[in-house]
Design a protein around this motif. Structure first.
Motif, PDB file in Angstrom:
ATOM      1  N   ALA A 101      23.982  38.534  26.285  1.00 23.37           N
ATOM      2  CA  ALA A 101      24.339  38.127  24.928  1.00 23.37           C
ATOM      3  C   ALA A 101      25.829  37.854  24.786  1.00 23.37           C
ATOM      4  O   ALA A 101      26.236  36.999  23.996  1.00 23.37           O
ATOM      5  N   ASP A 102      26.666  38.562  25.543  1.00 20.46           N
ATOM      6  CA  ASP A 102      28.114  38.443  25.365  1.00 20.46           C
ATOM      7  C   ASP A 102      28.801  37.703  26.503  1.00 20.46           C
ATOM      8  O   ASP A 102      30.024  37.767  26.639  1.00 20.46           O
ATOM      9  N   THR A 103      28.053  36.970  27.320  1.00 21.80           N
ATOM     10  CA  THR A 103      28.661  36.223  28.421  1.00 21.80           C
ATOM     11  C   THR A 103      29.601  35.145  27.876  1.00 21.80           C
ATOM     12  O   THR A 103      29.230  34.379  26.981  1.00 21.80           O
ATOM     13  N   VAL A 104      30.811  35.077  28.440  1.00 21.95           N
ATOM     14  CA  VAL A 104      31.790  34.057  28.050  1.00 21.95           C
ATOM     15  C   VAL A 104      32.182  33.280  29.305  1.00 21.95           C
ATOM     16  O   VAL A 104      32.640  33.870  30.287  1.00 21.95           O
ATOM     17  N   ILE A 105      31.992  31.962  29.256  1.00 22.95           N
ATOM     18  CA  ILE A 105      32.319  31.112  30.407  1.00 22.95           C
ATOM     19  C   ILE A 105      33.165  29.944  29.932  1.00 22.95           C
ATOM     20  O   ILE A 105      32.805  29.243  28.978  1.00 22.95           O
ATOM     21  N   GLY A 106      34.289  29.724  30.601  1.00 25.04           N
ATOM     22  CA  GLY A 106      35.206  28.674  30.204  1.00 25.04           C
ATOM     23  C   GLY A 106      34.784  27.293  30.675  1.00 25.04           C
ATOM     24  O   GLY A 106      33.975  27.126  31.589  1.00 25.04           O
ATOM     25  N   ARG A 107      35.382  26.301  30.047  1.00 23.06           N
ATOM     26  CA  ARG A 107      35.101  24.898  30.369  1.00 23.06           C
ATOM     27  C   ARG A 107      35.445  24.593  31.827  1.00 23.06           C
ATOM     28  O   ARG A 107      36.401  25.128  32.376  1.00 23.06           O
ATOM     29  N   GLY A 152      25.079  39.989  33.808  1.00 24.53           N
ATOM     30  CA  GLY A 152      24.807  41.156  32.995  1.00 24.53           C
ATOM     31  C   GLY A 152      25.811  41.229  31.859  1.00 24.53           C
ATOM     32  O   GLY A 152      26.663  40.345  31.698  1.00 24.53           O
ATOM     33  N   PRO A 153      25.753  42.279  31.042  1.00 20.83           N
ATOM     34  CA  PRO A 153      26.675  42.400  29.907  1.00 20.83           C
ATOM     35  C   PRO A 153      28.133  42.481  30.353  1.00 20.83           C
ATOM     36  O   PRO A 153      28.456  42.960  31.437  1.00 20.83           O
ATOM     37  N   GLY A 154      29.012  41.990  29.479  1.00 21.11           N
ATOM     38  CA  GLY A 154      30.444  42.192  29.652  1.00 21.11           C
ATOM     39  C   GLY A 154      31.126  41.314  30.664  1.00 21.11           C
ATOM     40  O   GLY A 154      32.077  41.750  31.305  1.00 21.11           O
ATOM     41  N   VAL A 155      30.702  40.052  30.799  1.00 20.35           N
ATOM     42  CA  VAL A 155      31.293  39.156  31.798  1.00 20.35           C
ATOM     43  C   VAL A 155      32.087  38.042  31.124  1.00 20.35           C
ATOM     44  O   VAL A 155      31.595  37.395  30.197  1.00 20.35           O
ATOM     45  N   THR A 156      33.300  37.823  31.612  1.00 20.29           N
ATOM     46  CA  THR A 156      34.093  36.654  31.222  1.00 20.29           C
ATOM     47  C   THR A 156      34.470  35.891  32.483  1.00 20.29           C
ATOM     48  O   THR A 156      35.018  36.468  33.433  1.00 20.29           O
ATOM     49  N   LEU A 175      26.685  39.357  38.328  1.00 16.83           N
ATOM     50  CA  LEU A 175      27.947  39.809  37.745  1.00 16.83           C
ATOM     51  C   LEU A 175      27.676  40.634  36.499  1.00 16.83           C
ATOM     52  O   LEU A 175      26.814  40.277  35.683  1.00 16.83           O
ATOM     53  N   GLU A 176      28.409  41.726  36.340  1.00 12.47           N
ATOM     54  CA  GLU A 176      28.341  42.508  35.108  1.00 12.47           C
ATOM     55  C   GLU A 176      29.651  43.239  34.902  1.00 12.47           C
ATOM     56  O   GLU A 176      30.290  43.683  35.859  1.00 12.47           O
ATOM     57  N   GLY A 177      30.089  43.327  33.647  1.00 12.86           N
ATOM     58  CA  GLY A 177      31.275  44.100  33.306  1.00 12.86           C
ATOM     59  C   GLY A 177      32.527  43.694  34.049  1.00 12.86           C
ATOM     60  O   GLY A 177      33.335  44.534  34.420  1.00 12.86           O
ATOM     61  N   CYS A 178      32.722  42.379  34.255  1.00  9.71           N
ATOM     62  CA  CYS A 178      33.838  41.942  35.092  1.00  9.71           C
ATOM     63  C   CYS A 178      34.544  40.736  34.477  1.00  9.71           C
ATOM     64  O   CYS A 178      34.053  40.109  33.541  1.00  9.71           O
ATOM     65  N   HIS A 179      35.712  40.420  35.046  1.00 10.35           N
ATOM     66  CA  HIS A 179      36.505  39.281  34.598  1.00 10.35           C
ATOM     67  C   HIS A 179      36.896  38.444  35.811  1.00 10.35           C
ATOM     68  O   HIS A 179      37.462  38.971  36.774  1.00 10.35           O
ATOM     69  N   VAL A 180      36.569  37.151  35.733  1.00 14.89           N
ATOM     70  CA  VAL A 180      36.850  36.227  36.825  1.00 14.89           C
ATOM     71  C   VAL A 180      37.838  35.190  36.315  1.00 14.89           C
ATOM     72  O   VAL A 180      37.540  34.457  35.370  1.00 14.89           O
ATOM     73  N   SER A 181      39.006  35.111  36.934  1.00 15.51           N
ATOM     74  CA  SER A 181      40.065  34.236  36.445  1.00 15.51           C
ATOM     75  C   SER A 181      39.917  32.806  36.967  1.00 15.51           C
ATOM     76  O   SER A 181      39.096  32.505  37.837  1.00 15.51           O
ATOM     77  N   ARG A 182      40.750  31.952  36.425  1.00 15.12           N
ATOM     78  CA  ARG A 182      40.736  30.529  36.735  1.00 15.12           C
ATOM     79  C   ARG A 182      40.840  30.286  38.245  1.00 15.12           C
ATOM     80  O   ARG A 182      41.662  30.889  38.930  1.00 15.12           O
ATOM     81  N   GLY A 183      39.978  29.411  38.740  1.00 13.10           N
ATOM     82  CA  GLY A 183      40.061  29.008  40.138  1.00 13.10           C
ATOM     83  C   GLY A 183      39.488  29.984  41.140  1.00 13.10           C
ATOM     84  O   GLY A 183      39.491  29.714  42.342  1.00 13.10           O
TER      85      GLY A 183
END
Length: 450
Positions: A264-270, A281-285, A298-306
């Motif tokens: 529900a809270d997945t955030v994915i950039g352009r 899973g929950p908590g992914v950007t 993936l769950e509860g993690c942050h993946v940066s640009r590139g």
């Protein structure tokens, strides 16, 4: 106008055939009731009250994990929807403003719909009910209208043939001034076919007092309630379709659209690229331009640009990947920072750790972070080279620019620029393999002879 949410979540859900309370079954990685709270968040509520019953302890525990402040009250006896709402009376005694009644098993009410109900309240309606035109009205309660005005809500059991012919149905969601809501509930009786206190009866009570009730309508799909496993599966399919469409509209590439699953809270950039069979899973950007390769979780993690993840990678809670980091096949990262340009490409576990900028982690590397009681931290500095099959026994620090030899067990800190070798000396015994195999083959032949 200040707003409070009252979310009804007391039902046992016997048709789910489960020991778990119905509202704790998950949709998009979150319990059902959390979706109702998320919809109501658009109203910026000052208070949120969750009415629990069956499995109240488990529901309370789940509510405590949410970001929102939620007060849980208990409906010890299930005597109808009006009785359920009335359990929130004490919690809202000091509250002044509107109350919105939502349902913990109805996850698809859109924020825009609740905002339309708020506008109707602001426009002068004392009670606002959410209705929908049903393709098959079935056993839904019917909304009896006079133009824009709502005259009454009739439960199917109590409806006449003419009333059952009405296709405008009741969703159960409503809004009213909080003080007025509880006044109207106090006047509701249980003289009906079910012997229950219906929340819908407050419309008739309000009209008897000269107050105005109105209905706001929404698409039937928003009002989908979940009562069975089949309905939960259908809801999950509907939810995933919505999230995939949203991702595509936001400029995300889904290589195989229907094989990607979101929370529900997945955030994915352009311009991020998501390959087939990826599960969030929950908590992914995931930031713009990152690539998540096939069969990763993936769950509860942050993946940066590139950054590039996978294929067949697992990122667990607390994984933080900086720009340009790479995590490859059969690698698991947990509660660890992988700094800019660092690589963990093969068959490794990195947990409770920091991996510095441009470090290279060789295949088969493990941070031995758990001693059976406590978790310990591993620090791997910038520009390090960790040889394949290195065991880093935490707590331990590898200085910047240091390296380890293949097969090393690291139990002491390594100074910057140093090389650690921690393995047994190799000893070769000439002809030993030939003699050993001859002996074993002879033993096998002798066993067959018996």
């Amino acid at each position: 106008m200040a707003t409070a949410l009252i979310v009804l979540a007391a039902g046992q859900g016997t048709r789910m055939n489960s020991d778990l309370p119905k509202v704790l079954h998950e949709l998009g990685g979150l319990p059902l009731f959390a979706h109702a709270l998320a919809s109501g968040a658009s109203l910026a509520p000052e208070r949120a009250v969750l009415v629990a019953g069956h499995g109240a302890q488990a529901v309370t525990k789940a509510a405590a994990t949410l970001d929102a402040e939620v007060e849980v009250v208990i409906q010890a006896e299930q005597l109808g929807t009006a009785h359920a709402v009335d359990q929130a009376r004490a919690a809202l005694t000091d509250f002044s403003g509107d109350a919105f009644v939502l349902y913990g098993d109805t996850p698809f009410i859109r924020p825009e719909t609740l905002e339309a109900m708020a506008e109707a309240r602001a426009g002068g309606a004392d009670v606002v009910v959410l209705g929908f035109e049903a393709d098959d009205p079935g056993r839904y309660g019917r909304l009896v209208m006079n133009g824009q005005e709502l005259l009454r809500i009739v439960e199917f059991k109590d409806a006449s043939d003419d009333e059952r012919a009405i296709t405008l149905c009741n969703s159960g969601v409503l809004a009213a001034d909080t003080e007025l809501l509880f006044e109207l509930i106090a006047a509701v009786s249980n003289e009906n076919a079910s012997g229950e206190y219906y929340l819908t009866d407050i419309v008739g009570v309000a009209r008897d007092r000269g107050l105005r009730a109105e209905a706001v309508t929404c698409a039937e799909a928003e009002t989908l309630g979940i009562n069975t496993r089949a309905e939960l599966a259908a809801a999950e399919a509907q939810f995933q379709a919505m999230k995939r469409d949203e991702a595509l509209e936001n400029g995300v590439t889904l290589v195989a659209r229907d094989s990607v699953f979101f929370a529900a809270d997945t955030v994915i950039g352009r311009d991020a690229i998501i390959e087939p069979n990826v599960v969030f899973g929950p908590g992914v950007t995931v930031e713009s331009g990152a690539r998540i390769r096939a069969f990763s979780h993936l769950e509860g993690c942050h993946v940066s640009r590139g950054a590039v993840i996978g294929p067949y990678a697992r990122l667990r809670p607390g994984a933080e990947l900086a720009e340009g980091a790479k995590v490859g096949n059969f690698v698991e990262i947990k509660n660890a920072v992988i700094d800019t340009g660092a690589k963990v490409n093969h068959l490794s576990y990195i947990g409770d750790a920091f991996v510095g900028e441009a470090a290279n982690i060789g295949a088969g590397t493990i941070t031995c972070n758990y001693d059976g009681v406590f978790k310990h931290h591993t620090h791997i500095g910038a520009n390090t080279f960790i040889g394949s099959d290195t065991m880093l026994v935490a707590p331990v620090t590898v200085g910047d620019g240091a390296m380890t030899a293949t097969g090393t067990v690291v139990t002491e800190d390594i100074e910057p620029g140093a090389m650690a070798i921690g393995r047994a000396r190799q000893s070769n015994k000439d002809g030993f393999a030939t003699k050993l195999f001859e002996k074993l083959r002879a033993l096998k032949a002798a066993q067959k002879g018996h």
